[in-house]
Each structure stands twice: as structure tokens, then as C-alpha cells.
Design a protein around this motif. Sequence first.
Motif, short mmCIF file in Angstrom:
data_model
loop_
_atom_site.label_atom_id
_atom_site.label_comp_id
_atom_site.label_asym_id
_atom_site.label_seq_id
_atom_site.Cartn_x
_atom_site.Cartn_y
_atom_site.Cartn_z
N CYS A 1 12.58 1.37 -59.23
CA CYS A 1 13.66 2.12 -58.61
C CYS A 1 13.94 1.71 -57.16
CB CYS A 1 13.38 3.61 -58.68
SG CYS A 1 13.25 4.20 -60.38
N LYS B 1 17.79 0.13 -56.41
CA LYS B 1 18.80 0.78 -55.57
C LYS B 1 19.47 -0.19 -54.61
CE LYS B 1 16.57 5.29 -55.47
NZ LYS B 1 15.91 6.29 -54.63
N CYS C 1 15.60 3.16 -67.55
CA CYS C 1 14.90 2.86 -66.30
C CYS C 1 13.86 1.77 -66.57
CB CYS C 1 14.20 4.11 -65.76
SG CYS C 1 13.34 3.86 -64.20
#
Length: 81
Positions: free
Chosen positions: A39, A43, A35
Amino acid sequence: MKKVYFCKKNKFATKTLYQFLKQTFKHVKVKRKDCIGKCKMCKHCPIVLIDGEAVKATTTDELYDRISYEMTKQWWTFREK
């Protein structure tokens, strides 16, 4: 440009771009991380971190263009010194 980080969870075919950059630009640290901490952007579009700064695009090809632009920009900054 010293570091380029890709997110392993990005679903926009960035793995191919990662492999290409890793083979082509051996002087740049190119890594895939679990990660990268972006985020919400990750996406919705292809994204990388270049020296800690998020760079995003609408397609993987456009992302490659943006990475190339950053490399070129840093070269000309270096040349002007």
C-alpha cells in the motif's frame, strides 16, 4: 516469469497495461487483485508484483519497460542452461 499481479486500487492507469499484458502474454498469469499488500508504494507510483517481487516505476510506460526487462532477463537465463 509466471505471475504478474496488479492492484485494483492503484490510481496510475495500470488497468490499461493489465489488459494489454493479459491479451499479449497468454503464457503468463496476469491478474488484478483487490490488494497486493504494498500500500505505501501503491499510493505513490505504478506497481506490480512479478512472481512475488515488487516492481515499481514513475510512469505506466516505464512500468511496462521494467516488466519487459524482467521477461527478457528470464529468457536469457533460460537460454544459458
